[in-house]
Design a protein around this motif. Structure first.
Motif, PDB file in Angstrom:
ATOM      1  N   HIS A  36     -10.766  75.680   5.472  1.00 19.26           N
ATOM      2  CA  HIS A  36     -11.412  74.940   4.389  1.00 19.26           C
ATOM      3  C   HIS A  36     -11.100  75.620   3.053  1.00 19.26           C
ATOM      4  O   HIS A  36     -10.813  76.819   2.999  1.00 19.26           O
ATOM      5  N   TYR A  37     -11.219  74.811   1.993  1.00 22.33           N
ATOM      6  CA  TYR A  37     -10.829  75.269   0.659  1.00 22.33           C
ATOM      7  C   TYR A  37     -11.901  74.877  -0.349  1.00 22.33           C
ATOM      8  O   TYR A  37     -12.487  73.790  -0.269  1.00 22.33           O
ATOM      9  N   VAL A  38     -12.117  75.775  -1.315  1.00 22.36           N
ATOM     10  CA  VAL A  38     -13.092  75.529  -2.380  1.00 22.36           C
ATOM     11  C   VAL A  38     -12.389  75.697  -3.723  1.00 22.36           C
ATOM     12  O   VAL A  38     -11.756  76.735  -3.968  1.00 22.36           O
ATOM     13  N   VAL A  39     -12.511  74.706  -4.593  1.00 22.10           N
ATOM     14  CA  VAL A  39     -11.963  74.801  -5.944  1.00 22.10           C
ATOM     15  C   VAL A  39     -13.102  75.145  -6.904  1.00 22.10           C
ATOM     16  O   VAL A  39     -14.004  74.344  -7.121  1.00 22.10           O
ATOM     17  N   ALA A  40     -13.054  76.355  -7.439  1.00 24.94           N
ATOM     18  CA  ALA A  40     -14.060  76.833  -8.400  1.00 24.94           C
ATOM     19  C   ALA A  40     -13.316  77.382  -9.619  1.00 24.94           C
ATOM     20  O   ALA A  40     -13.483  78.536 -10.000  1.00 24.94           O
ATOM     21  N   LEU A  41     -12.488  76.530 -10.196  1.00 24.06           N
ATOM     22  CA  LEU A  41     -11.575  76.948 -11.262  1.00 24.06           C
ATOM     23  C   LEU A  41     -11.987  76.452 -12.648  1.00 24.06           C
ATOM     24  O   LEU A  41     -11.174  76.419 -13.561  1.00 24.06           O
ATOM     25  N   GLY A  42     -13.243  76.064 -12.793  1.00 19.34           N
ATOM     26  CA  GLY A  42     -13.718  75.668 -14.112  1.00 19.34           C
ATOM     27  C   GLY A  42     -12.884  74.583 -14.747  1.00 19.34           C
ATOM     28  O   GLY A  42     -12.550  73.564 -14.125  1.00 19.34           O
ATOM     29  N   SER A  43     -12.497  74.808 -15.992  1.00 12.51           N
ATOM     30  CA  SER A  43     -11.755  73.807 -16.763  1.00 12.51           C
ATOM     31  C   SER A  43     -10.378  73.507 -16.188  1.00 12.51           C
ATOM     32  O   SER A  43      -9.770  72.480 -16.519  1.00 12.51           O
ATOM     33  N   PHE A  44      -9.865  74.402 -15.348  1.00 13.32           N
ATOM     34  CA  PHE A  44      -8.516  74.235 -14.826  1.00 13.32           C
ATOM     35  C   PHE A  44      -8.481  73.445 -13.513  1.00 13.32           C
ATOM     36  O   PHE A  44      -7.414  73.188 -12.972  1.00 13.32           O
ATOM     37  N   GLY A  73     -19.747  69.980  -4.031  1.00 13.87           N
ATOM     38  CA  GLY A  73     -19.794  69.314  -2.736  1.00 13.87           C
ATOM     39  C   GLY A  73     -18.443  68.841  -2.245  1.00 13.87           C
ATOM     40  O   GLY A  73     -17.394  69.306  -2.688  1.00 13.87           O
ATOM     41  N   ALA A  74     -18.488  67.901  -1.317  1.00 15.58           N
ATOM     42  CA  ALA A  74     -17.306  67.450  -0.590  1.00 15.58           C
ATOM     43  C   ALA A  74     -16.428  66.524  -1.434  1.00 15.58           C
ATOM     44  O   ALA A  74     -16.851  66.004  -2.467  1.00 15.58           O
ATOM     45  N   THR A  75     -15.201  66.343  -0.951  1.00 17.91           N
ATOM     46  CA  THR A  75     -14.274  65.352  -1.505  1.00 17.91           C
ATOM     47  C   THR A  75     -13.835  64.447  -0.347  1.00 17.91           C
ATOM     48  O   THR A  75     -14.265  64.625   0.791  1.00 17.91           O
ATOM     49  N   ARG A  76     -12.944  63.500  -0.648  1.00 19.18           N
ATOM     50  CA  ARG A  76     -12.479  62.632   0.448  1.00 19.18           C
ATOM     51  C   ARG A  76     -11.511  63.357   1.382  1.00 19.18           C
ATOM     52  O   ARG A  76     -11.152  62.835   2.430  1.00 19.18           O
ATOM     53  N   TYR A  77     -11.105  64.553   0.997  1.00 17.49           N
ATOM     54  CA  TYR A  77     -10.375  65.421   1.923  1.00 17.49           C
ATOM     55  C   TYR A  77     -11.430  66.233   2.673  1.00 17.49           C
ATOM     56  O   TYR A  77     -12.160  67.018   2.051  1.00 17.49           O
ATOM     57  N   PRO A  78     -11.542  66.080   3.993  1.00 13.90           N
ATOM     58  CA  PRO A  78     -12.679  66.677   4.701  1.00 13.90           C
ATOM     59  C   PRO A  78     -12.755  68.198   4.651  1.00 13.90           C
ATOM     60  O   PRO A  78     -13.825  68.760   4.893  1.00 13.90           O
ATOM     61  N   ASN A  79     -11.645  68.865   4.321  1.00 21.35           N
ATOM     62  CA  ASN A  79     -11.681  70.328   4.264  1.00 21.35           C
ATOM     63  C   ASN A  79     -11.508  70.868   2.849  1.00 21.35           C
ATOM     64  O   ASN A  79     -11.161  72.031   2.657  1.00 21.35           O
ATOM     65  N   LEU A  80     -11.789  70.018   1.847  1.00 16.59           N
ATOM     66  CA  LEU A  80     -11.694  70.439   0.444  1.00 16.59           C
ATOM     67  C   LEU A  80     -13.022  70.192  -0.258  1.00 16.59           C
ATOM     68  O   LEU A  80     -13.537  69.070  -0.257  1.00 16.59           O
ATOM     69  N   PHE A  81     -13.555  71.247  -0.869  1.00 13.97           N
ATOM     70  CA  PHE A  81     -14.849  71.171  -1.553  1.00 13.97           C
ATOM     71  C   PHE A  81     -14.701  71.644  -2.999  1.00 13.97           C
ATOM     72  O   PHE A  81     -13.805  72.438  -3.321  1.00 13.97           O
ATOM     73  N   LEU A  82     -15.597  71.165  -3.858  1.00 10.48           N
ATOM     74  CA  LEU A  82     -15.545  71.495  -5.283  1.00 10.48           C
ATOM     75  C   LEU A  82     -16.817  72.217  -5.707  1.00 10.48           C
ATOM     76  O   LEU A  82     -17.912  71.949  -5.199  1.00 10.48           O
ATOM     77  N   ASN A  83     -16.663  73.114  -6.671  1.00 12.56           N
ATOM     78  CA  ASN A  83     -17.793  73.779  -7.315  1.00 12.56           C
ATOM     79  C   ASN A  83     -17.360  74.077  -8.745  1.00 12.56           C
ATOM     80  O   ASN A  83     -16.913  75.185  -9.066  1.00 12.56           O
ATOM     81  N   THR A  84     -17.473  73.078  -9.605  1.00 14.70           N
ATOM     82  CA  THR A  84     -16.933  73.196 -10.958  1.00 14.70           C
ATOM     83  C   THR A  84     -17.721  72.295 -11.912  1.00 14.70           C
ATOM     84  O   THR A  84     -18.596  71.545 -11.493  1.00 14.70           O
ATOM     85  N   GLY A  85     -17.416  72.402 -13.209  1.00 12.19           N
ATOM     86  CA  GLY A  85     -18.031  71.505 -14.191  1.00 12.19           C
ATOM     87  C   GLY A  85     -19.421  71.912 -14.635  1.00 12.19           C
ATOM     88  O   GLY A  85     -20.225  71.070 -15.025  1.00 12.19           O
ATOM     89  N   HIS A  86     -19.709  73.225 -14.635  1.00 11.39           N
ATOM     90  CA  HIS A  86     -21.058  73.690 -14.971  1.00 11.39           C
ATOM     91  C   HIS A  86     -21.315  73.795 -16.473  1.00 11.39           C
ATOM     92  O   HIS A  86     -22.432  74.094 -16.888  1.00 11.39           O
TER      93      HIS A  86
END
Length: 427
Positions: free
Chosen positions: A255-263, A374-387
């Motif tokens: 699984h993968y998490v994107v926590a890259l802020g503005s990028f 939370g989740a995306t339409r890719y079942p093993n890709l999650f997001l944590n951004t836009g704070h």
């Protein structure tokens, strides 16, 4: 790890405060975690020198009733809290259109309720983490004071306290004497303010120190940090993410998490995921305390100029302004003078601006103010951004919610309206 839960290999992209908190909670849930980031150490970008507030009580979207008119006034001020550079960027204008669409009372109340819910939970998670680990980061637990220079600002307080009442967030509406009692240094500048809104449950602390020290704790818990690695692309096939292309080879996980802020949006766009996050530059000054009696004891938020003045140990952090300038990291003199104006006007004896360090960072803003967790339409890709301006405030709660979702566990708070799906659903 709870019974029946499967250990996953997880790659977290980004080692800012949000990425490191995500890694920490994923490791605590029993997963094998690797963090990738281009910087040489954690917390080196937007988390490096932010305003220092952990302020759930002050959580509110930028988009709200009357904001378009206020924004025009801000643009005309000498020490203006908002600066917009003319950019040939279609993404910016789409983002601004969405922001304007959220400038209704109904949208504001919905968005603020989401933000306060997550931010209050996050503050509680931070307290639990502090109690469990003993982590130190120049923290104080003495609340936030939103300072009003005009009677009109003070009279508008009920518009914000309705949501605080809804979530049982404690607050005090203070007159000028009450403000000076909460922040004794303000007695030296009587007449410059008429009152304030005090949020006693808010906290302060150095987000950079926290990020670095939590990363060390996470390493002890088994998290691997790979710093100095440039992320080039997220690779996907047959509806699943298959790996991360980097300048040091391919990295794979379950699984993968994107926590890259503005990028984050640029990396996600090739996957057909359109995340409405746009960078809004913030600036800060960090100056040594010259007279402890003339310095703030916690955070004072100057409502007129939208600038926070925060005590961090033997330093004062002055943070604020919003500059829409794409991905520019240019340090601009007029922004420095605005920060200097607030701190010298309210705390003339507190610190030495001649010795201040000047910094800028890119806040990842969504048009509705709420982060994407939370989740995306890719079942093993999650997001944590836009704070946005609240990455430090919401980091622990967002990381905990994400770890629970990825572990198949129901989070402690309702998180269904935090995911990317809310945009598709028009919520």
């Amino acid at each position: 790890m709870s019974q029946g839960m499967t250990m996953m290999r997880v790659v977290v992209l980004g080692s800012g405060v949000v990425g490191v908190a995500s890694a920490w909670y994923l490791a605590q849930a029993g997963h094998e975690v690797t963090v990738l980031d281009r910087q040489p150490a954690p917390g080196m970008e937007t988390s490096f020198a932010n305003a220092g507030q952990v302020s759930p009580g002050y959580s509110a979207p930028w988009a709200g009733p009357g904001i378009p008119v206020k924004a025009l006034k801000w643009l005309m001020m000498h020490h203006r809290p908002l600066v917009v550079w003319p950019l040939l960027d279609t993404r910016l204008y789409g983002w601004l259109a969405r922001l304007l669409a959220n400038c209704t009372e109904e949208a504001y109340n919905l968005n603020k309720s989401r933000m306060v819910r997550l931010a209050e939970y996050s503050r509680d998670c931070l307290r639990d983490l502090r109690g469990a680990t003993g982590i130190e980061y120049d923290q104080r637990t003495q609340g936030t004071l939103q300072l009003f220079r005009t009677q009109k600002q003070l009279d508008a307080v009920p518009n914000d306290t309705r949501v605080l009442d809804q979530f049982q967030v404690p607050y005090e509406v203070l007159d000028a004497a009450g403000c000076a009692a909460a922040e004794p240094a303000l007695r030296f500048v009587e007449g410059k303010y008429v009152g304030g809104l005090r949020l006693p449950g808010d906290e302060t602390g150095d987000a950079f120190l926290f990020t670095q020290r939590l990363a060390l704790l996470a390493e002890v818990a088994g998290v691997k940090f790979r710093q100095g690695v440039t992320i080039q692309a997220i690779e996907a096939e047959a509806g699943r993410v298959t790996g991360i292309a980097t300048d040091q080879g391919r990295v794979t996980a379950d699984h993968y998490v994107v926590a890259l802020g503005s990028f984050a949006p640029k990396l996600l766009r090739p996957l057909g995921l359109h995340v409405p996050v746009y960078p809004v530059k913030g600036y800060s000054l960090t100056l040594p305390v010259s007279d402890p009696e003339g310095a703030p004891v916690s955070t004072v938020m100057d409502e007129t100029f939208k600038i926070a003045v925060t005590r961090l140990g033997d330093r004062i952090r002055v943070g604020g302004t919003a500059e829409i300038a794409g991905f520019s990291d240019t340090l601009r003199g007029p922004r420095r003078r605005t920060l200097e104006h607030t701190v010298t006007d309210l705390f003339p004896r507190g610190g030495d601006v001649a010795k201040a360090s000047f910094w800028t960072g890119l806040r990842p803003m969504t048009p509705d103010g709420t982060p994407v967790v939370g989740a995306t339409r890719y079942p093993n890709l999650f997001l944590n951004t836009g704070h946005g301006t609240l990455g430090w405030t919401m980091a622990c709660g967002s990381g905990r919610v994400l770890a629970d979702l990825m572990s198949g566990k129901a989070p402690d708070i309702d998180a269904g309206d935090l995911s990317l799906g809310r945009y598709a659903a028009g919520r």
